[in-house]
Design an enzyme around this catalytic site. Structure first.
Site, PDB file in Angstrom:
ATOM      1  N   CYS A 124       0.792  -1.238   0.000  1.00 38.05           N
ATOM      2  CA  CYS A 124       0.000   0.000   0.000  1.00 38.05           C
ATOM      3  C   CYS A 124       0.819   1.280   0.000  1.00 38.05           C
ATOM      4  O   CYS A 124       0.736   2.085  -0.931  1.00 38.05           O
ATOM      5  CB  CYS A 124      -0.925   0.002   1.208  1.00 38.05           C
ATOM      6  SG  CYS A 124      -2.028  -1.425   1.333  1.00 38.05           S
ATOM      7  N   HIS A 180      -2.263   6.765   4.346  1.00 38.40           N
ATOM      8  CA  HIS A 180      -1.219   5.755   4.565  1.00 38.40           C
ATOM      9  C   HIS A 180       0.166   6.218   4.118  1.00 38.40           C
ATOM     10  O   HIS A 180       0.950   5.444   3.580  1.00 38.40           O
ATOM     11  CB  HIS A 180      -1.583   4.436   3.871  1.00 38.40           C
ATOM     12  CG  HIS A 180      -0.913   3.254   4.504  1.00 38.40           C
ATOM     13  ND1 HIS A 180      -0.939   1.984   3.955  1.00 38.40           N
ATOM     14  CD2 HIS A 180      -0.167   3.147   5.636  1.00 38.40           C
ATOM     15  CE1 HIS A 180      -0.273   1.153   4.713  1.00 38.40           C
ATOM     16  NE2 HIS A 180       0.213   1.834   5.749  1.00 38.40           N
TER      17      HIS A 180
END
Length: 490
Positions: A124, A180
């Site tokens: 990610c 993130h």
């Protein structure tokens, strides 16, 4: 001619000649100084005499340009949508036999569907670093985390981003969904070029309670907690729809980052399963969000189809706002699929540099400039889209932070050939380079392998012994780029 959009993509599909609408004067003038390829990273060394290298893709400028209508001369709005851990073949237009994604399939039919698109990394946060910066994740300390799991690193606010560079040219910028790329107080979208942020900072959260991997509450508006215990995908869809419906007085960039279909495997309405995951989190089980005791192929299908409906609602809001023609919409996944993903015929999955870990679905639509019904098998990856969007918006990369991506503006909009280059990936214990049809790969076993992806996209026929010169060339290319990057912490 372009391949049939309804066919399951295979490596043998040719890149069609793209009948395109050309830039009009307004867009072309602002982007004139950003030539296609100018934003590319270091060029691959030319092969020595007698060495193998793959044949380049054929030029695509075979048809005359179709001039765009004058009313579409403005710079486009940009809606960049990311799914989370969505596998390459998880859309019905990419071959999923059991998942129906009519809205995303329609998006592909209305523009270009890419069969050989890749993420910037296999997990990610490094992929998000590569997209936001247009550079390899290994150029920044935060990008070395695979993925970010604590508060020690993040995307430094001083580093230029897609958002900060577009904002510098007059764009409004917003990020809705999963960030993130670091935690407060040091890292945030609003510190890195986005005017607005609504979403979660961490890598995962429980869809109802919004509890993150550390058991913390993780839903924010700007840098302040925002309480909403409804299903997360619904909330993001509402927020994104509201944003595109606004009466904007300038072009805008919206990064819409869904967490669907990332674990935990909780679909809309699964309140009992949600309550059990929350119970485990509050009891101190920090692995509860991994949901190793939950999920199924059927549950995964529900989540992907919910993602499709959500994207459809945002696109419907965009159409009703009257901005559809002048909005470039891009959809992709942040990396390959996970446990319940449909990956066939690719090998590997998320976290691996095999095809299943980095090849992703990618769809692009811009009605004012790009004709519908096209399929491209040109290899592209996340940093290319950064360079492409900067060119289209008339923004220049910062000289001190050269991009590693190549703009595809000339390919998509002016019929120019994409010059052959090497796509590079590095994760701990694995390495890969793709050049044309050929891929060099070394996994955790330590053996160098060479695959022809046009003939063998499953990566089973190792051609290393047959083509040692090409293998050596691609290995040397990987090592040259690796030497420019930050080393992993020991």
């Amino acid at each position: 001619m372009p391949s049939d959009q309804n066919a399951v993509p295979r490596p043998s599909e040719p890149s069609g000649s793209f009948p395109r609408r050309a830039f009009t004067t307004a867009v072309g003038a602002t982007a004139a100084g950003v030539a296609v390829g100018a934003a590319a990273g270091p060029a691959s060394a030319a092969p020595a005499a007698g060495q193998e290298r793959s044949a380049p893709h054929e030029a695509v400028a075979e048809k005359p340009f179709r001039a765009a209508r004058g009313k579409h001369s403005r710079r486009p709005n940009i809606l960049y949508i990311l799914g989370d851990d969505l596998g390459w073949a998880d859309l019905s237009s990419y071959g999923a036999p059991h998942i129906r994604t009519p809205n995303l399939d329609r998006l592909g039919r209305q523009g270009v569907r890419f069969t050989d698109a890749y993420s910037g990394s296999a997990t990610c946060s490094p992929t998000r670093f590569s997209l936001y910066t247009g550079r390899y994740p290994g150029r920044t300390a935060g990008g070395l985390a695979e993925p970010i799991a604590d508060r020690s690193v993040g995307l430094e606010p001083t580093h230029p981003t897609l958002a900060s560079l577009l904002r510098g040219t007059g764009y409004a910028t917003a990020l809705i969904g999963k960030w993130h790329c670091g935690y407060l107080p040091d890292y945030s979208p609003t510190k890195s070029g986005w005017d607005e942020f609504f979403g979660n900072f961490g890598g995962a959260l429980e869809y109802y309670s919004k509890l993150g991997l550390g058991g913390e509450y993780d839903l924010y508006e700007g840098d302040a907690e925002y309480k909403d215990l409804r299903y997360y995908t619904r909330i993001l869809t509402e927020r994104a729809s509201e944003y595109v419906r606004r009466d904007h007085d300038k072009p805008w960039l919206l990064n819409l980052n869904f967490t669907t279909p990332h674990w935990p495997w909780i679909a809309d309405g699964d309140t009992e399963e949600s309550a059990e995951v929350v119970r485990q989190i509050k009891a101190g089980n920090r692995a509860a969000l991994f949901h190793n005791d939950g999920g199924s192929v059927e549950k995964y299908r529900q989540m992907v189809e919910d993602l499709d409906r959500s994207v459809g609602k945002v696109l419907d809001a965009l159409k009703k706002s009257g901005q559809e023609e002048d909005t470039l919409v891009f959809f992709a996944s942040d990396n390959g699929g996970e446990r319940f993903s449909y990956q066939w015929p690719l090998s590997g999955s998320k976290s691996s540099l095999q095809e299943g870990g980095i090849r992703v679905p990618a769809l692009l639509r811009w009605p004012a400039r790009i004709d519908p019904g096209q399929v491209s098998d040109v290899p592209v990856f996340s940093p290319d889209w950064t360079a492409t969007l900067l060119e289209i918006a008339g923004a220049r990369p910062a000289p001190a932070y050269p991009l590693d991506g190549t703009s595809l503006g000339g390919y998509l909009l002016r019929g120019e050939r994409v010059a052959e280059r090497d796509l590079f990936w590095r994760v701990r214990g694995e390495r890969a380079v793709r050049r044309g049809d050929w891929k060099y790969y070394r996994g955790k076993g330590g053996a160098d392998q060479l695959f022809n992806l046009r003939e063998d996209q499953r990566e089973q026929a190792n051609r290393a012994a047959e083509k040692p010169a090409l293998l050596a060339e691609l290995r040397a290319s990987w090592e040259r780029t690796d030497a420019e990057l930050l080393p992993y912490p020991s």
